[in-house]
Design a protein around this motif. Structure first.
Motif, short mmCIF file in Angstrom:
data_model
loop_
_atom_site.label_atom_id
_atom_site.label_comp_id
_atom_site.label_asym_id
_atom_site.label_seq_id
_atom_site.Cartn_x
_atom_site.Cartn_y
_atom_site.Cartn_z
N SER A 2 12.16 -31.35 30.50
CA SER A 2 13.21 -30.35 30.62
C SER A 2 12.87 -29.32 31.69
O SER A 2 13.72 -28.96 32.52
N GLN A 3 11.65 -28.85 31.70
CA GLN A 3 11.22 -27.86 32.71
C GLN A 3 11.34 -28.43 34.12
O GLN A 3 11.78 -27.73 35.04
N ASN A 4 10.99 -29.70 34.29
CA ASN A 4 11.09 -30.33 35.61
C ASN A 4 12.55 -30.47 36.04
O ASN A 4 12.88 -30.27 37.21
N MET A 5 13.42 -30.84 35.09
CA MET A 5 14.84 -30.97 35.42
C MET A 5 15.43 -29.61 35.82
O MET A 5 16.18 -29.50 36.79
N ILE A 6 15.08 -28.58 35.07
CA ILE A 6 15.56 -27.23 35.39
C ILE A 6 15.04 -26.79 36.76
O ILE A 6 15.77 -26.22 37.57
N HIS A 7 13.76 -27.07 37.02
CA HIS A 7 13.18 -26.70 38.32
C HIS A 7 13.90 -27.41 39.46
O HIS A 7 14.23 -26.79 40.48
N ASP A 8 14.14 -28.71 39.31
CA ASP A 8 14.83 -29.45 40.36
C ASP A 8 16.25 -28.92 40.57
O ASP A 8 16.72 -28.79 41.70
N LEU A 9 16.93 -28.62 39.47
CA LEU A 9 18.29 -28.07 39.56
C LEU A 9 18.30 -26.78 40.36
O LEU A 9 19.12 -26.60 41.27
N CYS A 10 17.40 -25.88 40.04
CA CYS A 10 17.39 -24.57 40.70
C CYS A 10 16.89 -24.68 42.14
O CYS A 10 17.35 -23.92 43.01
N ALA A 11 15.99 -25.62 42.41
CA ALA A 11 15.56 -25.86 43.79
C ALA A 11 16.73 -26.35 44.63
O ALA A 11 16.92 -25.92 45.78
N PHE A 12 17.54 -27.23 44.06
CA PHE A 12 18.72 -27.72 44.78
C PHE A 12 19.72 -26.58 45.00
O PHE A 12 20.31 -26.47 46.08
N ALA A 13 19.89 -25.72 44.00
CA ALA A 13 20.80 -24.58 44.14
C ALA A 13 20.34 -23.65 45.26
O ALA A 13 21.16 -23.09 45.99
N ARG A 14 19.03 -23.52 45.41
CA ARG A 14 18.49 -22.62 46.43
C ARG A 14 18.53 -23.23 47.84
O ARG A 14 18.86 -22.57 48.81
N THR A 15 18.15 -24.52 47.93
CA THR A 15 17.86 -25.12 49.24
C THR A 15 18.82 -26.23 49.66
O THR A 15 18.78 -26.66 50.82
N SER A 16 19.65 -26.73 48.76
CA SER A 16 20.53 -27.88 49.02
C SER A 16 19.73 -29.14 49.32
O SER A 16 20.24 -30.08 49.93
N HIS A 17 18.48 -29.17 48.86
CA HIS A 17 17.59 -30.28 49.20
C HIS A 17 16.77 -30.69 47.98
O HIS A 17 16.43 -29.86 47.14
N LEU A 18 16.47 -31.99 47.89
CA LEU A 18 15.57 -32.52 46.88
C LEU A 18 14.55 -33.42 47.56
O LEU A 18 14.83 -34.01 48.61
N PRO A 19 13.35 -33.56 46.98
CA PRO A 19 12.30 -34.35 47.66
C PRO A 19 12.58 -35.85 47.68
O PRO A 19 12.00 -36.57 48.49
N TYR A 20 13.43 -36.34 46.77
CA TYR A 20 13.73 -37.76 46.71
C TYR A 20 15.24 -37.96 46.68
O TYR A 20 15.98 -37.15 46.12
N SER A 21 15.70 -39.07 47.23
CA SER A 21 17.13 -39.35 47.23
C SER A 21 17.62 -39.73 45.84
O SER A 21 18.78 -39.52 45.52
N HIS A 22 16.73 -40.33 45.03
CA HIS A 22 17.09 -40.68 43.65
C HIS A 22 15.95 -40.31 42.72
O HIS A 22 14.78 -40.62 43.02
N ILE A 23 16.26 -39.67 41.62
CA ILE A 23 15.25 -39.26 40.65
C ILE A 23 15.57 -39.89 39.32
O ILE A 23 16.74 -39.89 38.88
N ILE A 24 14.56 -40.42 38.64
CA ILE A 24 14.73 -40.96 37.29
C ILE A 24 14.03 -40.02 36.32
O ILE A 24 12.84 -39.72 36.47
N TYR A 25 14.77 -39.54 35.34
CA TYR A 25 14.22 -38.67 34.30
C TYR A 25 14.07 -39.47 33.02
O TYR A 25 15.05 -39.96 32.46
N GLN A 26 12.83 -39.61 32.54
CA GLN A 26 12.61 -40.41 31.34
C GLN A 26 11.39 -39.91 30.58
O GLN A 26 10.67 -39.06 31.03
#
Length: 446
Positions: free
Chosen positions: A422-446
């Motif tokens: 959950s913490q990682n998903m929240i972090h990725d969400l907020c990073a995208f909100a800030r930068t419009s960028h993610l480190p990977y084109s596709h992420i699997i959460y499991q």
């Protein structure tokens, strides 16, 4: 308590150790009386004194939803009222720099007939305690009041009223969020299911594109009604009203009568589990909404691996196969033979594949030709717990909002793995909100 001075007046919210919450802030004029069947109108007058924003406002008119209690930790029946256009703001209270914070504006789902911003599921306390962002939620009209084509009944009334509510809320955020420390040029729209579909509709409107920096869309691909089909539904609704309350003016119908009309209207179409959306965005001359249309900003979009499992929980919950075929026919999908949609598992698999995964891949391919697109798949499950045996529709929202307490309330054990996920998903969400960028084109959460 904490008080914020806005252009409309002072707003008093609640201060917790690490964050502030402001609830029930009106963002539009009440959609009642002459405005009952019309587009939302902005608030134009200021208030005197302090606006009490310590409690949620009334929720939109809607039928009972058994899933609400399942995704809750409190046994509370919210008050419904047509005067429901309010928004809620969460912000960190320990943000010490002078920089404005990115804003996430979340839009709830519910097949356009259920949902509201006071649900436990959508309380982002964990997000603003973990990340330097502001989160806003709001109510918008749903069901017939939000998405029937009222203009077919009376030319002075409107269609897509629910979308107009969201536009009004977005305009309010853009105008006033700086007073709360938010950046009006850094607004990310986020929504799940019908909320994601709403975003796809909104982002096709030039008036909305001015306000939006990014969009995050969870488990929902828009299939708008045609103007002709929407008019047909409006005439059906009008005929039902003529039978039920022929001598009562539309403006004088009680909320209870409107709910009864909605129930009778749904009965004409039969059981669908929300797979056939009786009320949804409509493509019109003023809102030319299309499927798979290009969108103007970076997009993050995803699905869960077993979306359909929540729709058909067991053999007692299946849709009669003939009715399933009727629903598929009306929604323009391929119609399988009866023997392929007889069991609960067959229906679950069909929903997952043809309502979610295939439309998702088609949409991502279309979007990728015009804008930056990131994708995710949510594949967490709790195999030993009967309520969380697969990654079904809505389950990922608990992790995006950090609401693992809702899972615990159902007797499931939450481990460090779930907390980190959950913490990682929240972090990725907020990073995208800030930068419009993610480190990977596709992420699997499991």
């Amino acid at each position: 308590m904490t008080v914020v001075q806005t252009k409309l007046g002072k707003i008093r919210g609640i201060r917790y150790p690490n964050y502030d919450v402001f609830k029930g802030i009106p963002f539009a004029q009440p959609p009642i009386d002459t405005q009952r069947f019309c587009h939302a109108q902005p608030i134009t007058s200021c208030w005197t004194g302090e606006l009490d924003a310590t409690c949620f406002g009334s929720v939109p008119l809607q039928p009972m939803n058994t899933l609400e209690s399942f995704f809750s930790v409190r046994d509370i029946l919210p008050v419904q009222d047509e005067d429901c256009l309010t928004l809620n703001i969460w912000r960190p209270s320990n943000h010490k720099t002078n920089t404005q914070l990115p804003v996430i504006f979340y839009i709830y789902g519910g097949s356009f007939v259920n949902g509201h911003s006071a649900q436990d599921l959508y309380q982002p306390d964990m997000i603003v305690q973990q990340e330097d962002v502001i989160v806003v939620t709001c109510n918008y009209r749903i069901g017939a009041l939000g998405f029937l084509d009222w203009s077919a009944i009376n030319p002075s009334w409107d269609s897509n009223n629910g979308l107009s509510d969201l536009i009004c809320a977005l305009q309010w955020i853009h105008t006033h969020i700086a007073a709360f420390g938010g950046d009006p040029t850094h607004i990310t729209l986020m929504g799940q299911s019908a909320g994601a579909m709403s975003i796809q509709a909104l982002l096709q409107l030039p008036s909305v594109q001015l306000y939006v920096h990014n969009a995050v869309m969870l488990s929902g691909i828009l299939e708008p009604d045609t103007a002709q089909y929407a008019k047909q539904k409006a005439y059906e609704f009008q005929a039902l009203k003529q039978n039920l309350a022929p001598n009562t003016p539309w403006e004088s119908l009680t909320s209870e009568t409107l709910l009864l009309l909605m129930s009778e209207h749904q009965a004409q179409y039969g059981k669908s589990k929300g797979l056939e959306m009786l009320y949804q965005p409509i493509t019109t001359h003023n809102m030319p909404i299309k499927m798979n249309a290009p969108l103007p900003c970076p997009i993050w979009i995803g699905v869960t691996t077993a979306e359909g499992d929540i729709y058909i929980k067991n053999e007692q919950k299946i849709i009669p196969p003939k009715q399933f075929q009727y629903v598929l026919e009306r929604t323009g999908r391929k119609i399988p033979p009866i023997h392929n949609i007889t069991t609960a598992q067959q229906q679950r698999n069909f929903i997952t594949t043809y309502y979610f995964h295939e439309p998702f891949h088609t949409y991502v391919k279309a979007l990728s030709q015009h804008t930056t697109v990131y994708t995710y798949t949510f594949d967490w499950s709790h195999p030993t717990h009967p309520l969380y045996h697969s990654a079904y529709h809505i389950l990922d929202v608990l992790f995006w909002f950090g609401r693992l307490d809702i899972i615990e309330a159902q007797g499931a054990i939450i481990t460090e793995h779930e907390r980190c996920l959950s913490q990682n998903m929240i972090h990725d969400l907020c990073a995208f909100a800030r930068t419009s960028h993610l480190p990977y084109s596709h992420i699997i959460y499991q």
